[in-house]
Design an enzyme around this catalytic site. Sequence first.
Site, PDB file in Angstrom:
ATOM      1  N   GLU A 226       0.833  -1.198   0.000  1.00 14.78           N
ATOM      2  CA  GLU A 226       0.000   0.000   0.000  1.00 14.78           C
ATOM      3  C   GLU A 226       0.862   1.241   0.000  1.00 14.78           C
ATOM      4  OE1 GLU A 226      -2.409  -0.165   3.461  1.00 14.78           O
ATOM      5  OE2 GLU A 226      -2.865  -2.276   3.118  1.00 14.78           O
TER       6      GLU A 226
ATOM      7  N   CYS B 182       3.070   8.549   1.552  1.00 14.68           N
ATOM      8  CA  CYS B 182       3.486   7.593   2.575  1.00 14.68           C
ATOM      9  C   CYS B 182       3.726   6.273   1.852  1.00 14.68           C
ATOM     10  CB  CYS B 182       2.385   7.457   3.617  1.00 14.68           C
ATOM     11  SG  CYS B 182       2.742   6.186   4.851  1.00 14.68           S
TER      12      CYS B 182
ATOM     13  N   CYS C  83       5.977  -7.191   7.677  1.00 11.16           N
ATOM     14  CA  CYS C  83       6.960  -6.610   8.586  1.00 11.16           C
ATOM     15  C   CYS C  83       7.335  -7.644   9.632  1.00 11.16           C
ATOM     16  CB  CYS C  83       6.373  -5.373   9.275  1.00 11.16           C
ATOM     17  SG  CYS C  83       7.558  -4.499  10.324  1.00 11.16           S
TER      18      CYS C  83
ATOM     19  N   CYS D  14       4.946  -5.428  16.041  1.00 17.06           N
ATOM     20  CA  CYS D  14       4.229  -4.515  16.946  1.00 17.06           C
ATOM     21  C   CYS D  14       2.779  -5.002  17.055  1.00 17.06           C
ATOM     22  CB  CYS D  14       4.289  -3.077  16.424  1.00 17.06           C
ATOM     23  SG  CYS D  14       5.990  -2.503  16.234  1.00 17.06           S
TER      24      CYS D  14
ATOM     25  N   CYS E 265      -0.322  -3.367  15.151  1.00  8.85           N
ATOM     26  CA  CYS E 265      -0.125  -2.965  13.756  1.00  8.85           C
ATOM     27  C   CYS E 265      -0.562  -4.080  12.807  1.00  8.85           C
ATOM     28  CB  CYS E 265       1.349  -2.643  13.524  1.00  8.85           C
ATOM     29  SG  CYS E 265       1.745  -2.261  11.816  1.00  8.85           S
TER      30      CYS E 265
ATOM     31  N   CYS F 152      -1.611   1.846   7.745  1.00  9.14           N
ATOM     32  CA  CYS F 152      -1.043   0.742   8.493  1.00  9.14           C
ATOM     33  C   CYS F 152      -1.376  -0.653   7.985  1.00  9.14           C
ATOM     34  CB  CYS F 152      -1.455   0.857   9.960  1.00  9.14           C
ATOM     35  SG  CYS F 152      -1.357   2.514  10.600  1.00  9.14           S
TER      36      CYS F 152
HETATM   37  N1  SAH Z   1       8.308   0.172  11.010  1.00  6.19           N
HETATM   38  C1  SAH Z   1       8.382   1.605  11.075  1.00  6.19           C
HETATM   39  C2  SAH Z   1       7.568   2.323  10.020  1.00  6.19           C
HETATM   40  C3  SAH Z   1       6.198   1.821   9.667  1.00  6.19           C
HETATM   41  S1  SAH Z   1       4.906   2.054  10.836  1.00  6.19           S
HETATM   42  C4  SAH Z   1       8.042   2.075  12.469  1.00  6.19           C
HETATM   43  O1  SAH Z   1       7.802   1.255  13.334  1.00  6.19           O
HETATM   44  O2  SAH Z   1       8.093   3.274  12.720  1.00  6.19           O
HETATM   45  C5  SAH Z   1       4.642   3.789  10.934  1.00  6.19           C
HETATM   46  C6  SAH Z   1       3.995   4.221  12.236  1.00  6.19           C
HETATM   47  O3  SAH Z   1       2.615   3.779  12.287  1.00  6.19           O
HETATM   48  C7  SAH Z   1       4.675   3.615  13.455  1.00  6.19           C
HETATM   49  O4  SAH Z   1       4.833   4.577  14.461  1.00  6.19           O
HETATM   50  C8  SAH Z   1       3.668   2.544  13.862  1.00  6.19           C
HETATM   51  O5  SAH Z   1       3.812   2.181  15.195  1.00  6.19           O
HETATM   52  C9  SAH Z   1       2.365   3.235  13.545  1.00  6.19           C
HETATM   53  N2  SAH Z   1       1.212   2.320  13.533  1.00  6.19           N
HETATM   54  C10 SAH Z   1       1.196   1.004  13.212  1.00  6.19           C
HETATM   55  N3  SAH Z   1      -0.042   0.503  13.350  1.00  6.19           N
HETATM   56  C11 SAH Z   1      -0.831   1.501  13.760  1.00  6.19           C
HETATM   57  C12 SAH Z   1      -2.228   1.592  14.080  1.00  6.19           C
HETATM   58  N4  SAH Z   1      -3.048   0.562  13.984  1.00  6.19           N
HETATM   59  N5  SAH Z   1      -2.707   2.803  14.477  1.00  6.19           N
HETATM   60  C13 SAH Z   1      -1.882   3.877  14.550  1.00  6.19           C
HETATM   61  N6  SAH Z   1      -0.570   3.851  14.253  1.00  6.19           N
HETATM   62  C14 SAH Z   1      -0.039   2.663  13.878  1.00  6.19           C
END
Ligand code: SAH
Length: 351
Positions: free
Chosen positions: A89, A110, A117, A121, A124, A340
């Site tokens: 995406e 973006c 990944c 997390c 995510c 995300c």
């Molecule tokens: N892997 C990198 C970049 C991709 S995620 C990182 O961790 O920064 C980009 C941002 O979106 C990160 O801060 C991540 O924690 C956040 N993110 C992921 N899932 C999310 C969600 N469901 N709601 C809000 N932010 C989210």
Amino acid sequence: MEHILDAASTLPEWLASRGQPAWRAKAIRRWLHAGRAETYAAMTDLPKGLRDALEAEFRIWTTSIARHTRADDGTEKLLLELHDGQRIECVLLREQGPGAEGAGARRTVCISSQVGCAMGCVFCASGLDGVVRNLTTGEIVEQVLRLQALLPADERLSHIVVMGMGEPLANLDRLLPALAATRDPHGLGISQRRITISTVGLPPAIDRLAAEDPGYNLAVSLHAADDALRTQLVPVNKAIGLADVMAAADRYWEASGRRLTFEYVLLGRLNDQPEHARSLVALLGGRAALVNVIPYNSVAGLPYEEPTPADRERFLDILRSAGVNVHVRRRKGARIDAACGQLRRLAVGPT
Ligand code: SAH
């Protein structure tokens, strides 16, 4: 067939083997980096025979648009299908409000750096099934060019955030040439100051970036200010630890001179309470950093919740009264799942 942008380093040799001067590589790059040529036939300053040879050997586009969605606020999202059927995406975000029209307005893309990944997390969508593979340089640039192509001819992209799917610092070898391509003054000419790389916080890779090319903005995803909670939310933290993440961020700041950003996704009752805000203030310890507070975007099947407005405001108040610079990310394109890794999962179907 290989993407022409992935062949960039070998192109001069390839040209030489066909009796072509090496400077033609530059001419080809100009067409590609600007997204001005959809086909080799359009590269009118190249000899016909060379265009045919390029056509036979390298692709200009390796992705196809599997889905294109547009939200009321002007946010557009592309689901791109890669040559191997994987999907990624990328999103175009338009500045809203007065003065947001016209050539100078902020238009941010973006982009993703990996399929899936590996960071895991827990809140995510991108990492739910692990990482499939790194994106190639061509695939990374192609996202930017596909989004640029959605704009009218008189509008330019202004900013790039590498905050889509994947951990960009786990794919630096392909990301850095891709970002260099977007900066090409003969191409999109996006200024390095307007490119932000978001990372979960991988110290050796942060140090490599600091050594090689520290002009990018770095955003470090914290989400918690103590190791126990961070490891719960960001499992890779277990092997790294906050102290090392902060020390690497400081070294990057020293190398770059650019203000650091720390991202913090607010998850209802999990990391949004006053004690969490106070421990974040303590962790930042007077650093001149920006905290980017991100409202949680709910992901189907995950148990996390958005914070209540009262909890969110209290959290922000504690940071602000301690003198921390806070920015609350506005929700954009929520109705098109423009966040995300969610669209990919919808399209792939629940697993
Ligand atoms: N892997 C990198 C970049 C991709 S995620 C990182 O961790 O920064 C980009 C941002 O979106 C990160 O801060 C991540 O924690 C956040 N993110 C992921 N899932 C999310 C969600 N469901 N709601 C809000 N932010 C989210």
